[in-house]
Write a protein that holds these residues in place. Structure first.
Motif, PDB file in Angstrom:
ATOM      1  N   HIS A  73       0.836  -1.213   0.000  1.00  0.00           N
ATOM      2  CA  HIS A  73       0.000   0.000   0.000  1.00  0.00           C
ATOM      3  C   HIS A  73       0.866   1.256   0.000  1.00  0.00           C
ATOM      4  O   HIS A  73       1.559   1.534   0.981  1.00  0.00           O
ATOM      5  N   HIS A 129       1.007   5.530  -1.803  1.00  0.00           N
ATOM      6  CA  HIS A 129       0.494   6.566  -2.703  1.00  0.00           C
ATOM      7  C   HIS A 129       1.678   7.164  -3.459  1.00  0.00           C
ATOM      8  O   HIS A 129       2.410   7.995  -2.908  1.00  0.00           O
ATOM      9  N   HIS A 140      -8.966   1.996   1.705  1.00  0.00           N
ATOM     10  CA  HIS A 140      -8.583   2.209   3.101  1.00  0.00           C
ATOM     11  C   HIS A 140      -9.723   1.785   4.014  1.00  0.00           C
ATOM     12  O   HIS A 140     -10.886   1.911   3.653  1.00  0.00           O
ATOM     13  N   ASP A 182       2.618   3.147   2.910  1.00  0.00           N
ATOM     14  CA  ASP A 182       1.626   4.226   2.915  1.00  0.00           C
ATOM     15  C   ASP A 182       2.280   5.603   2.802  1.00  0.00           C
ATOM     16  O   ASP A 182       1.935   6.524   3.546  1.00  0.00           O
TER      17      ASP A 182
HETATM   18 ZN   LIG Z   1      -3.147   5.181   2.085  1.00  0.00          ZN
END
Ligand SMILES: [Zn+2]
Length: 432
Positions: free
Chosen positions: A71, A73, A227, A318
């Protein structure tokens, strides 16, 4: 003399991998035979049939599976280490959405995404589940760049059509149309990079959009990522938006987002036993992001409880709620988080061992991508060669001890070679 395939490669070194949770297999001066992209076998002595095949000898260096980031971004790479004294919802509004809005500009996107993918490869990530932004074109560019560097990845165009600032929100119909276009443009384009359906989270996606995304996932047989239950304020927010549901997990389930292909849910900090049981039944993956959880909410996910319930767990950076881009650093943070959880539960749920956390970082998350994350026969050869000679040692250490010391004391400079699906990759050069 027996014949072997032309594309057979043999690597020698100090081998370590985890075929199952908590079990670390080590082979001193071992051999890994790779045919094309896959491991044919791992041996303490080289089988006779390979005696005329050249061996790439890494001597005393460690050979371990590549890291899997379940996970992250990609669009928040420039936000790492910023605003981490805020809580989730505040942080999203003040920093995150403003940064993501910049990705409507393809020049900005190219610069940021290239730097991000290079960072991933440099830090030993060989597979990743990534989120782009709401913009289709720059998310397709992210996939191009990931493919160019040889990374294995699923990449999502983010969907959000409510509860977001007017400069960074989609119209519901447009969001659905753009997502289907995104799928058409990318589903068959790359060998190791694939699209994934990505509603941001319940507060930012209307029921109509969640339904439509679930149908797209079903029709195109795509996985889903989102999420879940990261922060207490977020839980209250979800309750206010959907008082008709008994809990957060049942919303995703009702709208069909736990479909035929596996779903990844990041965080999962505050879940009831009923929610955990439902996720286990549906084969949902938990992406455990301890660095981000400490940064934004000081919270700890109940990982031991998930493992006992039979849930698949992998680790995630994350970025940018997590400042670390290296899964190696998430490993020791996961161990520390599990120690806090053990204390919180009065020792009912034992902390993770190093071998367990290493498993989560490799085979645990890797299983989402298929036979990935181990050096067992039949697995994709995703591997790192580690030169730990700069980590001071006064007396000899076992392979297991050396791996642990690399996790706690090493950094990207210790990684001297990276393989993804049998091919050498390099953060400084495009490999495709
Ligand atoms: Zn996230």
């Amino acid at each position: 003399m027996s014949f072997h395939r032309k594309d057979t490669k043999i690597y020698r070194g100090q081998i370590a991998y985890t075929p199952e949770l908590g079990k670390l297999t080590t082979i001193k001066n071992g051999y890994i035979v790779v045919e094309s992209s896959k491991v044919k076998g791992v041996y303490p002595t080289l089988p006779k049939e390979y005696e005329y095949t050249p061996v790439e000898d890494y001597g005393n260096k460690l050979i371990i599976p590549g890291f899997v980031d379940l996970h992250s971004h990609a669009s928040q790479v420039a936000n790492r280490g910023i605003g981490l004294d805020r809580e989730l919802l505040d942080w999203l509004l003040v920093y995150t959405f403003k940064e993501e809005a910049k990705f409507s500009d393809l020049c900005y996107a190219e610069k940021a995404y290239s730097e991000y993918i290079k960072l991933l490869i440099k830090n030993g990530t060989t597979r990743a589940a990534l989120l782009g932004t709401i913009y289709r074109e720059s998310t397709e560019l992210l996939m191009d760049i990931a493919n160019g560097y040889g990374l294995g990845a699923v990449v999502g165009k983010v969907n959000m059509d409510r509860e977001a600032p007017e400069y960074y929100i989609e119209n519901t119909d447009q969001s659905i149309i753009e997502t289907e276009r995104f799928i058409h443009n990318t589903i068959w384009k790359y060998p190791l990079v694939k699209p994934i359906i990505t509603p941001r989270f319940v507060p930012a996606t209307t029921p109509k959009l969640m339904w439509a995304l679930a149908q797209l996932a079903d029709y195109y047989r795509l996985p889903v990522q989102s999420h879940l239950s990261e922060d207490k304020e977020e839980l209250e927010y979800v309750k206010r938006l959907h008082p008709e549901f008994k809990n957060y997990v049942s919303i995703y389930n009702y709208f069909g987002l736990f479909g035929q292909q596996p779903t990844i849910m990041a965080h999962c900090v505050y879940l009831s036993d009923e929610e955990i049981a439902l996720m286990a039944r549906k084969g949902v993956y938990v992406a455990h992001c301890p660095v981000a959880n400490f940064n934004l909410s000081g919270s700890v996910a109940p990982i031991r409880k998930f493992l006992l319930a039979g849930i698949n767990v992998g680790l995630g950076t994350d970025v940018g709620a997590g400042h670390a881009v290296s899964i190696k650093d998430v490993i020791w943070q996961a161990i520390q988080a599990s120690k806090v959880y053990e204390l919180q539960t009065n020792h009912q749920y034992k902390a993770l061992t190093t071998a367990e956390a290493f498993y989560l970082a490799t085979k645990g998350g890797g299983s989402f991508f298929g036979k990935v994350g181990s050096l067992e026969a039949g697995y994709d050869f995703d591997a790192l060669v580690i030169d730990d000679s700069n980590i001071l040692t006064i007396h000899p250490r076992t392979i297991s001890e050396r791996l642990e010391r690399f996790i706690y004391l090493g950094d990207d400079r210790n990684i001297i070679q990276r393989f993804i699906a049998g091919r050498k990759v390099n953060p400084l050069t495009l490999s495709v």
